[in-house]
Write an enzyme that holds these catalytic residues in place. Sequence first.
Site, short mmCIF file in Angstrom:
data_model
loop_
_atom_site.label_atom_id
_atom_site.label_comp_id
_atom_site.label_asym_id
_atom_site.label_seq_id
_atom_site.Cartn_x
_atom_site.Cartn_y
_atom_site.Cartn_z
N ASP A 142 0.72 -1.24 0.08
CA ASP A 142 0.08 0.06 -0.08
C ASP A 142 0.80 1.41 -0.12
OD1 ASP A 142 -2.81 -0.36 -0.33
OD2 ASP A 142 -3.02 -1.22 1.94
N GLU B 168 -5.70 6.26 0.47
CA GLU B 168 -6.22 5.71 1.57
C GLU B 168 -5.28 6.07 2.60
OE1 GLU B 168 -8.27 1.47 2.30
OE2 GLU B 168 -6.95 1.65 0.42
N ASP C 66 -6.80 3.88 -5.03
CA ASP C 66 -6.83 2.56 -4.17
C ASP C 66 -5.58 1.84 -4.44
OD1 ASP C 66 -7.31 0.54 -2.26
OD2 ASP C 66 -9.38 0.37 -2.88
N ILE D 80 -4.07 -1.04 -3.38
CA ILE D 80 -4.34 -2.56 -3.29
C ILE D 80 -5.84 -2.64 -3.07
CG2 ILE D 80 -3.77 -4.71 -2.58
CD1 ILE D 80 -0.82 -3.81 -2.31
N ASP D 81 -6.63 -2.84 -3.89
CA ASP D 81 -8.19 -3.00 -3.86
C ASP D 81 -8.37 -4.51 -3.65
OD1 ASP D 81 -10.86 -2.30 -3.63
OD2 ASP D 81 -11.12 -2.52 -5.50
N THR E 44 -7.60 -6.49 -0.47
CA THR E 44 -6.50 -6.85 0.36
C THR E 44 -6.74 -8.58 0.78
OG1 THR E 44 -6.81 -4.87 1.63
CG2 THR E 44 -5.71 -6.65 2.77
N HIS F 26 -18.39 -7.80 3.45
CA HIS F 26 -18.27 -6.60 2.57
C HIS F 26 -19.84 -6.18 1.90
CE1 HIS F 26 -13.65 -7.05 2.05
NE2 HIS F 26 -14.07 -6.90 3.13
N LYS G 64 -14.37 -6.64 -10.62
CA LYS G 64 -15.83 -7.18 -10.90
C LYS G 64 -16.27 -6.39 -11.97
CE LYS G 64 -17.08 -7.09 -6.27
NZ LYS G 64 -15.85 -7.22 -5.46
#
Length: 364
Positions: free
Chosen positions: A54, A77, A141, A143-144, A146, A243, A275
């Site tokens: 990150d 972030e 982001d 590292i989307d 984790t 989530h 996704k």
Amino acid sequence: MSHTTHPYQKELEVATLAVKRASLLTKQLSDSIVQTARSGTLTKDDKSPVTIGDFALQAIINHAIKLNFPSDEIVGEEDSQELQENSSLADQVLSLIIKIQQETSVYNDVVGTLTDKNKVFQSIDYGNSQGGLKGRFWALDPIDGTKGFLRGDQFAVCLALIEDGKVVLGVIGCPNLLENIVSNEEHSGVVGGLYSAVKGVGSFYSELFKEGAEPLSQQKPIKMQNHTNPSQLKVVEGVEKGHSSHSTQAEIKAKLGFDPTTVAKQTVNLDSQVKYCVLASGQADIYLRLPVSDTYREKIWDHAAGNILIYESGGQVGDVTGAPLNFGNGRTLDSKGVIAANKEIFDKVIDAVTEIRKSSTPRV
């Protein structure tokens, strides 16, 4: 608008090369985590590879943005406090950055280099913007996904440019994503995809680990399908049940007419903004992310790049009421959940969501 005349040429080049450099670093990290896990020396709670990744990614990408667009703000972030208080961690981060800069030195002229810890701290802290409705800022982001990253599964490096509250450019690097996703079991093709979208131009796919920034005219345009028959529809949703509400999502699929004997095969579970990439490339039709609590609000960096990818590939995105997501509201979205779908089915999905929410507990 032709592929060669859009007004974000420089922004796209910088974003592409920064995400490519960052993605190569995360791929190496993720692969090494999997090897360590196989050898039995990685503990379940060991988050240090994510922390290091990150920090390194945010430094690399923020530096590239500020080098080329010094007046742009960045919504990121992380801040550098933890790194400044831990010299061993800072040394590891700098070492990784220097190594990947050497391996991708062909990109240095565009995205620059970082050579000392203070510059790394400064670059990370460029990500302190609060965003908002006016002006221009980037949402990152690093590292989307984790948990997918730690599993050696799906994760993404996500960068978006927002102007006056609207996403105008998005780049998503998916280091572990295969080009063709048929089901949870069936994946094939090239490993590593780069998905890019520019407002008014379209959405595109190219190979993530191919060197350089290909012009959009040389990339593969991607479009969503317009399936409406429940037997043809595919849904992408998260892997982690914490989530999004998988039980509510199952009810929605039933309401839409999915056959209970085939619904499992028509559902693809993936971590992260990967996704959106599968959806935009026409390999799925619906993305469901129902809130697990009434108070949870999504972060803008979790959806900005994916949002433009869907719109520019012919789809639609909204909250659980169908209203478009507002990226000018600060660092979070002031809405519940996220639904994306092809335009032919979107309203039906929202109707199903509305009915299920009315008949369920207040928290949904």
